[in-house]
Design a protein around this motif. Structure first.
Motif, mmCIF file in Angstrom:
data_model
loop_
_atom_site.group_PDB
_atom_site.id
_atom_site.type_symbol
_atom_site.label_atom_id
_atom_site.label_comp_id
_atom_site.label_asym_id
_atom_site.label_seq_id
_atom_site.Cartn_x
_atom_site.Cartn_y
_atom_site.Cartn_z
ATOM 1 N N ILE A 1 30.640 35.030 44.999
ATOM 2 C CA ILE A 1 31.688 34.768 44.005
ATOM 3 C C ILE A 1 32.007 33.281 43.933
ATOM 4 O O ILE A 1 32.097 32.700 42.851
ATOM 5 N N THR A 2 32.184 32.645 45.074
ATOM 6 C CA THR A 2 32.607 31.246 45.090
ATOM 7 C C THR A 2 31.495 30.281 44.700
ATOM 8 O O THR A 2 31.768 29.176 44.222
ATOM 9 N N LYS A 3 30.241 30.671 44.896
ATOM 10 C CA LYS A 3 29.127 29.771 44.578
ATOM 11 C C LYS A 3 28.586 29.977 43.163
ATOM 12 O O LYS A 3 27.780 29.177 42.702
ATOM 13 N N SER A 4 29.016 31.020 42.506
ATOM 14 C CA SER A 4 28.510 31.300 41.170
ATOM 15 C C SER A 4 29.230 30.448 40.129
ATOM 16 O O SER A 4 30.377 30.035 40.313
ATOM 17 N N ARG A 5 28.526 30.195 39.019
ATOM 18 C CA ARG A 5 29.119 29.464 37.901
ATOM 19 C C ARG A 5 29.375 30.393 36.720
ATOM 20 O O ARG A 5 29.728 29.940 35.634
ATOM 21 N N ASP A 6 29.201 31.689 36.940
ATOM 22 C CA ASP A 6 29.352 32.696 35.888
ATOM 23 C C ASP A 6 30.768 33.265 35.913
ATOM 24 O O ASP A 6 31.245 33.720 36.960
ATOM 25 N N THR A 7 31.434 33.241 34.782
ATOM 26 C CA THR A 7 32.801 33.764 34.703
ATOM 27 C C THR A 7 32.845 35.248 35.031
ATOM 28 O O THR A 7 33.827 35.731 35.613
ATOM 29 N N LYS A 8 31.795 35.995 34.663
ATOM 30 C CA LYS A 8 31.764 37.429 34.967
ATOM 31 C C LYS A 8 31.804 37.660 36.477
ATOM 32 O O LYS A 8 32.425 38.619 36.948
ATOM 33 N N VAL A 9 31.145 36.810 37.230
ATOM 34 C CA VAL A 9 31.143 36.940 38.698
ATOM 35 C C VAL A 9 32.489 36.519 39.264
ATOM 36 O O VAL A 9 32.985 37.112 40.231
ATOM 37 N N HIS A 10 33.115 35.516 38.675
ATOM 38 C CA HIS A 10 34.421 35.052 39.155
ATOM 39 C C HIS A 10 35.473 36.151 39.081
ATOM 40 O O HIS A 10 36.410 36.178 39.889
ATOM 41 N N LYS A 11 35.332 37.072 38.123
ATOM 42 C CA LYS A 11 36.331 38.131 37.956
ATOM 43 C C LYS A 11 36.390 39.073 39.156
ATOM 44 O O LYS A 11 37.383 39.786 39.331
ATOM 45 N N PHE A 12 35.359 39.087 39.985
ATOM 46 C CA PHE A 12 35.364 39.952 41.162
ATOM 47 C C PHE A 12 36.389 39.506 42.200
ATOM 48 O O PHE A 12 36.698 40.259 43.118
ATOM 49 N N ILE A 13 36.920 38.296 42.068
ATOM 50 C CA ILE A 13 37.902 37.802 43.027
ATOM 51 C C ILE A 13 39.201 38.600 42.935
ATOM 52 O O ILE A 13 40.013 38.596 43.873
ATOM 53 N N GLU A 14 39.405 39.325 41.834
ATOM 54 C CA GLU A 14 40.630 40.093 41.647
ATOM 55 C C GLU A 14 40.454 41.572 41.956
ATOM 56 O O GLU A 14 41.364 42.365 41.730
ATOM 57 N N THR A 15 39.299 41.960 42.466
ATOM 58 C CA THR A 15 39.037 43.365 42.750
ATOM 59 C C THR A 15 39.424 43.721 44.180
ATOM 60 O O THR A 15 39.562 42.850 45.035
ATOM 61 N N LYS A 16 39.592 45.016 44.414
ATOM 62 C CA LYS A 16 39.786 45.500 45.777
ATOM 63 C C LYS A 16 38.408 45.688 46.394
ATOM 64 O O LYS A 16 37.481 46.165 45.721
ATOM 65 N N PRO A 17 38.263 45.331 47.648
ATOM 66 C CA PRO A 17 39.231 44.748 48.578
ATOM 67 C C PRO A 17 39.115 43.230 48.688
ATOM 68 O O PRO A 17 39.639 42.635 49.642
ATOM 69 N N VAL A 18 38.411 42.598 47.736
ATOM 70 C CA VAL A 18 38.187 41.155 47.822
ATOM 71 C C VAL A 18 39.513 40.400 47.776
ATOM 72 O O VAL A 18 39.749 39.477 48.560
ATOM 73 N N LYS A 19 40.375 40.800 46.861
ATOM 74 C CA LYS A 19 41.672 40.139 46.716
ATOM 75 C C LYS A 19 42.482 40.226 48.008
ATOM 76 O O LYS A 19 43.052 39.224 48.473
ATOM 77 N N GLU A 20 42.520 41.407 48.592
ATOM 78 C CA GLU A 20 43.276 41.586 49.835
ATOM 79 C C GLU A 20 42.654 40.822 50.996
ATOM 80 O O GLU A 20 43.358 40.280 51.859
ATOM 81 N N LEU A 21 41.327 40.746 51.037
ATOM 82 C CA LEU A 21 40.645 40.033 52.109
ATOM 83 C C LEU A 21 40.949 38.538 52.049
ATOM 84 O O LEU A 21 41.227 37.903 53.079
#
Length: 645
Positions: free
Chosen positions: A264-284
């Motif tokens: 997620i952090t190394k990608s330049r794609d906005t679609k991949v960036h959206k995963f930062i708000e998913t469970k359990p990534v957000k909580e982690l």
């Protein structure tokens, strides 16, 4: 998607085999097969055998007759570049001909090693479908559950990897538009034991991606949520409130340098960036920040601020001495001391301490950034906004300028103020990097970065070309005039400076109004002000306004990714004994594994609770303790009501 071939290309007048196979002419085929005048292994234009032709045209009777007469053709692949490796079983699966699949299996067709590796089946310009080369992958991607069951019952390998390292589970993740992928995934996992399921989920392809990681890298949000939900375990539930645990395998960066967070952090794609708000990534991410990253971030910010202040103080008190009278004219009053003269008093040694701190800090920054550059590559180092954008490059420039200033000090050069002044600018501007640790400031940092290295750079290139052209025009016009009356145009460099000041509106055209000036000068000046001052400056304002409203909508999402990138950067650079692993070990939750989990409290709608309750699994629920705590709550509530009365 089905692969089709134009079999008219395979019919040649002298090849009666293909004509009979195509026309389903059983009598002619039998006669030809019995004849000794024909090559039984003849191939068509696409290097297909007569069995391939019969299966493509759905002629089961001809296909069975060919197999009876020439059994060796059962696993014979096509050899053309486009369809290399495609066997009769591949064709039967693509046609979803269950009867022919069973017939081929009964005759001993190979479903373990047969691979379709032609350009039609591998990613590239000529690819018509990427179904993973193996027969089982073809069946799974097409979505025929009956064929998949049959192939697995005949020992088709689930862990077989194609030339890209993808298994059948990876291939299902890649079928974004297919509606059957979830049911097919469930089917495949149901056909193996529970002990085999984790090993299948953990197989990596050539890029190091498991199916879960591949879903993130491809931006397949629904597939990611599906895979995460499959791994979720409900620890306890009371009504609509439940405490769920999510498996952190492949998600957390602990002992995994290509985890979901890294992707997620190394990608330049906005679609991949959206995963930062998913469970359990957000909580982690939140737990990592609370457990260790916040204190080390603030320590880093404070230490850098103190460091840049020390450098500034050392620069302000750099060793200077008065100029001998009349040596450099009336404008220069101080010059640089020699190296011996620079360190004599107590104040000089105190300044030396600050200078040593500055130099050591610059060397540490340079070495760490070069190591990071060699690790992630130049392209990711410069272009990835979430990993730092221009700030790492600014740090390298800062370190090199400090080293240049040290060399000049040792050589007693008078120009050390030049690299030192630029180092001060870069050093202080780099403090903006720490704004990403704060939500409000972080978004503005992204806006500045995007506009500065987007609109402003593009606009600057255009303006530079225009200014150079008009500078030459002004310079040529004033060459024939008395330059004593026009000091602002006395040489090219001074003319360039004047032209830039005119563009910025810092001055009017500097002409002596008591003397005549050629009309050509005024014509060029009017054209310049219309084109550069009015048009281009207002164009810049419009571009920046458009960029602001375009970027502000995604600035918060990008800030969250940058926030996660800071945490991962700290996790990489903080010594191991200072780091704390996020999550809960499975053993403490009563799970029989060595994995780590993160707990999330979820509140479900009542309708969802009713539908999901019968299928939920519960782990280690202490019902006696729950009843006891509920009793305490009820007693407290009753005592509170009696007190009010």
């Amino acid at each position: 998607m089905h692969v089709t071939m134009d079999m008219d290309n395979t019919r040649r007048p002298k090849e009666e085999f293909f004509k009979a196979a195509h026309l389903n002419d059983t009598n002619s085929m039998k006669a030809l097969l019995m004849s000794e005048d024909f090559d039984l292994c003849v191939r068509g234009d696409l290097e297909e055998t007569i069995l391939h032709t019969a299966l493509f045209n759905g002629n089961k009777e001809i296909a069975e007759f060919i197999l009876d007469r020439i059994p060796a053709l059962i696993d014979e692949p096509m050899t053309s570049d486009q369809f290399r490796g495609e066997t009769p079983m591949h064709i039967a699966v693509l046609k979803q001909d269950m009867e022919m699949v069973k017939e081929l299996l009964n005759r001993g067709a190979d479903v373990i090693t047969s691979r379709a590796t032609g350009s039609c089946f591998v990613p590239g310009e000529d690819c018509q479908c990427y179904y993973g080369e193996f027969v089982l992958s073809f069946a799974a991607c097409i979505g025929n559950e009956e064929i998949v069951r049959t192939l697995i019952n005949h020992n088709a390998p689930l862990d077989a990897r194609d030339s890209l390292g993808n298994t059948v589970l990876h291939l299902l993740v890649l079928q974004v538009e297919a509606s059957h992928i979830y049911s097919m995934y469930e089917l495949i996992m149901s056909l193996v034991t529970e002990k085999q399921q984790p090993s299948l989920d953990c197989i990596t392809n050539n890029d190091g991606y498991t199916p879960l990681k591949l879903a993130v890298a491809e931006g397949h949000m629904e597939m990611f949520n599906y895979l995460v939900e499959k791994q979720k375990k409900t620890y306890w539930r009371m009504g609509t409130i439940s405490y769920c645990t999510y498996d952190l395998t492949s998600i957390d960066t602990w002992e995994d340098q290509k985890s979901v967070l890294d992707i997620i952090t190394k990608s330049r794609d906005t679609k991949v960036h959206k995963f930062i708000e998913t469970k359990p990534v957000k909580e982690l991410v939140q737990q990592k920040w609370i457990s260790f990253a916040n204190k080390y971030f603030f320590m880093w910010m404070v230490s850098y601020s103190l460091y840049i202040m020390v450098f500034t103080a050392a620069s302000l008190h750099r060793p200077l001495k008065p100029v001998p009278q009349g040596q450099f004219g009336e404008h220069v009053i101080k010059i640089q001391k020699t190296l011996v003269e620079s360190y004599q008093t107590k104040e000089d040694y105190l300044r030396l301490l600050g200078e040593l701190i500055t130099v050591v800090g610059a060397l540490i920054i340079l070495i760490s950034e070069l190591m990071y550059l060699s690790k992630i590559g130049l392209k990711n180092y410069l272009a990835n906004t979430s990993n730092g954008g221009p700030y790492p490059l600014l740090l390298i420039c800062y370190s090199l300028l400090i080293i240049a200033a040290v060399v000049m000090r040792l050589l007693s050069e008078d120009e050390e103020a030049f690299p030192m002044s630029f180092a001060l600018i870069i050093g202080w501007c780099n403090t903006i990097y720490f704004a990403r640790g704060f939500k409000t400031l972080g978004k503005f940092s992204i806006l500045i970065q995007k506009i500065l290295f987007g609109d402003l750079m593009h606009w600057g290139c255009l303006v530079f070309i225009c200014i150079i052209g008009f500078t030459f025009a002004f310079y040529i016009l004033f060459l024939t005039l008395d330059l004593a009356d026009y000091p602002y145009f006395r040489n090219f460099s001074m003319t360039l400076r004047t032209t830039f000041e005119l563009m910025m509106g810092l001055l009017d055209i500097p002409l002596p109004y008591d003397k005549p000036t050629p009309s050509n000068v005024f014509v060029i000046y009017i054209l310049y002000m219309l084109f550069v001052y009015l048009l281009l400056l207002n164009l810049l304002i419009a571009m920046m306004d458009d960029s602001y409203w375009r970027i502000i909508s995604e600035a918060e999402l990008l800030w969250k990714v940058q926030f996660a990138a800071i945490i991962l950067l700290l996790e990489q650079r903080v010594p191991a004994f200072l780091k704390v692993r996020s999550g809960i070990p499975g053993s403490s939750l009563g799970f029989d594994d060595d994995k780590w989990y993160i707990g999330v409290e979820e509140i479900l709608p009542e309708t969802e609770e009713e539908t999901s309750a019968p299928t939920q699994k519960y782990y280690n629920i202490k019902w006696d303790r729950v009843r006891k705590n509920l009793g305490k709550i009820i007693n407290l509530k009753e005592s509170a009501e009696s007190t009010r009365l």
